[in-house]
Design a protein around this motif. Sequence first.
Motif, short mmCIF file in Angstrom:
data_model
loop_
_atom_site.label_atom_id
_atom_site.label_comp_id
_atom_site.label_asym_id
_atom_site.label_seq_id
_atom_site.Cartn_x
_atom_site.Cartn_y
_atom_site.Cartn_z
N GLU A 28 1.71 3.88 63.17
CA GLU A 28 2.09 5.27 62.89
C GLU A 28 2.21 5.50 61.38
O GLU A 28 2.51 4.58 60.62
N LEU A 29 2.00 6.74 60.99
CA LEU A 29 2.18 7.14 59.60
C LEU A 29 3.61 7.61 59.37
O LEU A 29 4.22 8.23 60.25
N HIS A 30 4.12 7.32 58.16
CA HIS A 30 5.48 7.74 57.79
C HIS A 30 5.49 8.15 56.33
O HIS A 30 4.84 7.50 55.50
N PHE A 31 6.23 9.20 56.00
CA PHE A 31 6.31 9.64 54.62
C PHE A 31 6.88 8.57 53.70
O PHE A 31 6.43 8.43 52.55
N ASP A 32 7.86 7.81 54.16
CA ASP A 32 8.41 6.75 53.32
C ASP A 32 7.35 5.73 52.95
O ASP A 32 7.30 5.25 51.82
N THR A 33 6.49 5.39 53.91
CA THR A 33 5.43 4.41 53.64
C THR A 33 4.41 4.98 52.66
O THR A 33 3.97 4.30 51.73
N LEU A 34 4.02 6.23 52.84
CA LEU A 34 3.07 6.86 51.92
C LEU A 34 3.66 6.96 50.52
O LEU A 34 2.95 6.79 49.52
N ALA A 35 4.95 7.21 50.44
CA ALA A 35 5.61 7.26 49.13
C ALA A 35 5.57 5.90 48.45
O ALA A 35 5.26 5.80 47.25
N ARG A 36 5.85 4.85 49.20
CA ARG A 36 5.80 3.49 48.62
C ARG A 36 4.39 3.16 48.16
O ARG A 36 4.20 2.55 47.10
N ASN A 37 3.39 3.55 48.96
CA ASN A 37 2.01 3.29 48.56
C ASN A 37 1.67 4.00 47.24
O ASN A 37 0.99 3.45 46.37
N THR A 38 2.15 5.23 47.10
CA THR A 38 1.86 6.01 45.90
C THR A 38 2.52 5.38 44.68
O THR A 38 1.91 5.30 43.60
N ILE A 39 3.74 4.93 44.83
CA ILE A 39 4.41 4.26 43.73
C ILE A 39 3.72 2.92 43.41
O ILE A 39 3.59 2.54 42.24
N ALA A 40 3.25 2.22 44.43
CA ALA A 40 2.50 0.98 44.21
C ALA A 40 1.23 1.25 43.40
O ALA A 40 0.83 0.46 42.55
N LEU A 41 0.59 2.40 43.66
CA LEU A 41 -0.59 2.78 42.89
C LEU A 41 -0.22 3.04 41.43
O LEU A 41 -0.92 2.57 40.51
N LEU A 42 0.86 3.74 41.19
CA LEU A 42 1.31 3.97 39.82
C LEU A 42 1.63 2.66 39.12
O LEU A 42 1.31 2.47 37.93
N ASP A 43 2.28 1.74 39.83
CA ASP A 43 2.56 0.41 39.25
C ASP A 43 1.26 -0.30 38.89
O ASP A 43 1.15 -0.90 37.82
N HIS A 44 0.30 -0.25 39.80
CA HIS A 44 -1.00 -0.90 39.56
C HIS A 44 -1.69 -0.33 38.33
O HIS A 44 -2.32 -1.07 37.55
N LEU A 45 -1.54 0.98 38.12
CA LEU A 45 -2.18 1.64 36.98
C LEU A 45 -1.29 1.63 35.73
O LEU A 45 -1.68 2.20 34.71
N GLU A 46 -0.12 1.00 35.85
CA GLU A 46 0.84 0.87 34.74
C GLU A 46 1.28 2.25 34.22
O GLU A 46 1.36 2.49 33.02
N ILE A 47 1.56 3.14 35.16
CA ILE A 47 2.08 4.47 34.85
C ILE A 47 3.56 4.49 35.25
O ILE A 47 3.88 4.43 36.43
N SER A 48 4.43 4.56 34.28
CA SER A 48 5.86 4.47 34.57
C SER A 48 6.44 5.79 35.07
O SER A 48 7.39 5.81 35.86
N LYS A 49 5.86 6.90 34.61
CA LYS A 49 6.37 8.22 35.00
C LYS A 49 5.20 9.21 35.01
O LYS A 49 4.35 9.17 34.13
N ALA A 50 5.19 10.09 35.98
CA ALA A 50 4.09 11.04 36.11
C ALA A 50 4.60 12.39 36.58
O ALA A 50 5.66 12.50 37.21
N ASP A 51 3.84 13.42 36.26
CA ASP A 51 4.04 14.71 36.90
C ASP A 51 3.34 14.66 38.26
O ASP A 51 2.30 14.01 38.41
N VAL A 52 3.90 15.35 39.23
CA VAL A 52 3.32 15.37 40.58
C VAL A 52 2.96 16.81 40.93
O VAL A 52 3.80 17.71 40.85
N VAL A 53 1.69 17.00 41.30
CA VAL A 53 1.21 18.30 41.76
C VAL A 53 0.75 18.09 43.21
O VAL A 53 -0.15 17.29 43.46
N ALA A 54 1.37 18.81 44.13
CA ALA A 54 1.14 18.55 45.55
C ALA A 54 0.75 19.84 46.27
O ALA A 54 1.15 20.94 45.86
N HIS A 55 0.00 19.68 47.35
CA HIS A 55 -0.43 20.83 48.15
C HIS A 55 -0.15 20.58 49.62
O HIS A 55 -0.37 19.47 50.12
#
Length: 335
Positions: free
Chosen positions: A117-144
């Motif tokens: 199953e999909l969960h928002f908490d899991t998707l959030a962790r994945n997104t933060i893992a992507l930022l860590d991988h790209l070495e981005i400590s802080k970002a603006d978020v634009v969502a739709h």
Amino acid sequence: MIRILPAALAAALLASPLTAAQVDTPQREPYGIALEGFAYPYPVHLLPVVNDGEQLSMAYMDVAPAQPNGRSVVLLHGRNFPSSYWAPVIKMLSEAGYRVVVPDQVGFGKSSKPMGELHFDTLARNTIALLDHLEISKADVVAHSMGGMLGVRIARAYPDRVAHLVLTAPIGLEDYRLYVPPTPTEKIIETEDKLTADGYRKQLQTNYAIKLPPDAITPFIDARFNIKGSPDYPRWLRAFVSSGQMIYREPVAHEIALITQPVLFVMGADDHNAPGRPNAPEALRAKMGQNAALARAFAAKMPNARAEVIPDAGHLVFLEAPATYKEMVLGFLGR
């Protein structure tokens, strides 16, 4: 024998000529369930992630600006759209100097379709893992749309990683469980499987009050219905239905007012999208989807938020009113 074959082949072709339609419109290969065969506007990379013990890949675009301003923006897509639809916003932000990171969340677009199953908490962790991988400590978020619900969860769970939050025609401004009774997953799968491409087009136009010409909607139809020819289509369908259950079962409306980062709501005045409305009792349906009013009410009680409503715009407001959207978003991010 080798010399005879070309003549024999030519004779066979003359005996059974191809029609003009067969020559001009060859049958298209079905897309894979990771949208293999569907073009994205920028190169796509894959990040390995593990969700609930399952090895998966998270697809993303990482677009560098010509003249960097030292800041990064993460774009979070909606449920019914591949992240490729962000192309005009990617260009807008890149030209303004932002590095733009555009993931397909797991379960969507070119990312893996999980068995679980999909969960928002899991998707959030994945997104933060992507930022860590790209070495981005802080970002603006634009969502739709659905991405707005995920953006709320990221801002709440990882407040130090989010500088500004732009909620573009978000869903989840109300708790749909207050109106819509629960529906078994297998029943939703059955209903979704029966939906036709024409039915889906009408659904998008009705639910989203789309102001775009019909050919601008066609890629969204193709991205969904050309997958039906894939042998893995049942897996895609289950993941898609899981995302709908996630929206219903994991509301964020009770968290929005607690966000402390600067927040901008950008709403289309005609956007009354409310997932599950057809399944709600008729007496309650009119109360759902008052999205512009809900955004204004949230902004009024939040410490650092404002709501902007664009007239004559629907759910795809950033495509329907690009100049106004650009002015609002770049002005807000530049604060």
